[in-house]
Design an enzyme around this catalytic site. Structure first.
Site, short mmCIF file in Angstrom:
data_model
loop_
_atom_site.label_atom_id
_atom_site.label_comp_id
_atom_site.label_asym_id
_atom_site.label_seq_id
_atom_site.Cartn_x
_atom_site.Cartn_y
_atom_site.Cartn_z
N GLY A 181 0.79 -1.22 0.00
CA GLY A 181 0.00 0.00 0.00
C GLY A 181 0.83 1.28 0.00
CG ASP A 184 4.85 0.97 4.99
OD1 ASP A 184 5.72 1.85 5.01
OD2 ASP A 184 4.83 0.00 5.77
N1 AR6 Z 1 -1.05 7.39 -2.34
C1 AR6 Z 1 -2.19 7.65 -1.66
N2 AR6 Z 1 -3.00 6.67 -1.20
C2 AR6 Z 1 -2.64 5.40 -1.43
C3 AR6 Z 1 -1.45 5.03 -2.13
C4 AR6 Z 1 -0.63 6.12 -2.58
N3 AR6 Z 1 0.52 5.90 -3.24
N4 AR6 Z 1 -1.36 3.67 -2.18
C5 AR6 Z 1 -2.47 3.19 -1.55
N5 AR6 Z 1 -3.25 4.22 -1.11
P1 AR6 Z 1 -2.95 1.00 2.95
P2 AR6 Z 1 -3.62 0.58 5.80
C6 AR6 Z 1 -4.53 4.19 -0.35
O1 AR6 Z 1 -3.25 -0.41 2.66
O2 AR6 Z 1 -5.00 0.16 5.46
C7 AR6 Z 1 0.89 -1.81 4.60
O3 AR6 Z 1 1.34 -3.07 4.21
C8 AR6 Z 1 -5.30 2.90 -0.29
O4 AR6 Z 1 -6.09 2.77 -1.45
O5 AR6 Z 1 -1.74 1.60 2.38
O6 AR6 Z 1 -3.42 1.54 6.95
C9 AR6 Z 1 1.50 -1.36 5.92
O7 AR6 Z 1 2.84 -1.79 6.06
C10 AR6 Z 1 -6.14 3.12 0.97
O8 AR6 Z 1 -7.30 3.93 0.69
O9 AR6 Z 1 -2.83 1.25 4.57
C11 AR6 Z 1 0.59 -2.00 6.91
O10 AR6 Z 1 0.95 -3.35 7.12
C12 AR6 Z 1 -5.23 3.94 1.89
O11 AR6 Z 1 -4.23 4.46 1.02
C13 AR6 Z 1 -0.76 -1.94 6.25
O12 AR6 Z 1 -0.50 -1.89 4.85
C14 AR6 Z 1 -4.56 3.13 2.99
O13 AR6 Z 1 -4.25 1.83 2.52
C15 AR6 Z 1 -1.51 -0.69 6.62
O14 AR6 Z 1 -2.81 -0.74 6.09
#
Ligand code: AR6
Length: 174
Positions: free
Chosen positions: A31, A33
């Protein structure tokens, strides 16, 4: 404080600090991260490893936040926060609110006046978008902070629409 919504990629944002939806290990993931570490380069991970070796030997607790360099990103700092995994049987909203409050507190310590947030916990951690957006917007609005420009950077139309509803108060009472 001005709150704006942007549809796009958080790694492209020209702000003082970008917030990373990290996990406790601080050692990367998927994601947001994954995108931040990929585009920001190895300096971010090096800082994270130093934090693990010093203050956060047991990991960064859920709801807390800590800053590192932003490496090659346009931002100056990355503020890593750990959102709660969504649970249908347990109300974890206070932990999610804490992510926003603590990230702004760290931003204040850094002297950051512009901060970009993703929708913390709304991806891999499974939080329903409308609820995640309501908590994000409500908490940021209520925060006492020196940050002047908060930008929610949403990946996709669905997330953007949820934040727009939250911002206009159209999502209904909590
Ligand atoms: N820019 C903006 N938003 C984004 C991007 C980006 N480049 N990429 C994804 N999103 P997530 P969480 C959105 O999964 O739920 C990781 O493995 C995505 O569509 O990034 O807090 C970490 O290491 C969603 O709406 O974070 C943790 O293990 C939002 O960002 C875990 O994921 C958050 O999605 C954290 O999960």
């Amino acid at each position: 404080m001005r709150i704006t919504l942007v549809q796009g990629d958080i790694t492209r944002q020209d702000v003082d600090a970008v917030v990373n939806a990290a996990n406790s290990s601080l050692l990367g993931g998927g994601g947001v991260d994954g995108a931040i570490h990929r585009r920001g380069g190895p300096a971010i991970l090096a800082d994270c490893r130093r934090l693990r070796a010093s203050k956060y030997g047991r990991g960064l607790p859920t709801g807390e936040a800590v800053a590192t360099t932003a490496g090659e990103l346009p931002a100056r700092w990355v503020v890593h926060t750990v959102g709660p995994v969504f649970s249908a049987s347990q109300d974890r909203s206070e932990l999610l609110a804490s992510c926003y409050r603590e990230s702004l507190r760290v931003a204040d310590e850094l002297g950051a006046v512009s901060v970009a947030f993703p929708a913390v916990s709304a991806g891999i951690y499974g939080w329903p978008l409308d609820d995640a957006a309501r908590i994000a917007v409500g908490t940021v609005r209520a925060a006492s902070t020196q940050v002047e420009d908060v930008r929610f950077v949403l990946f996709g139309q669905e997330a953007y629409d949820a934040f727009e509803r939250a911002l206009s108060g159209a999502e209904g009472a909590p």
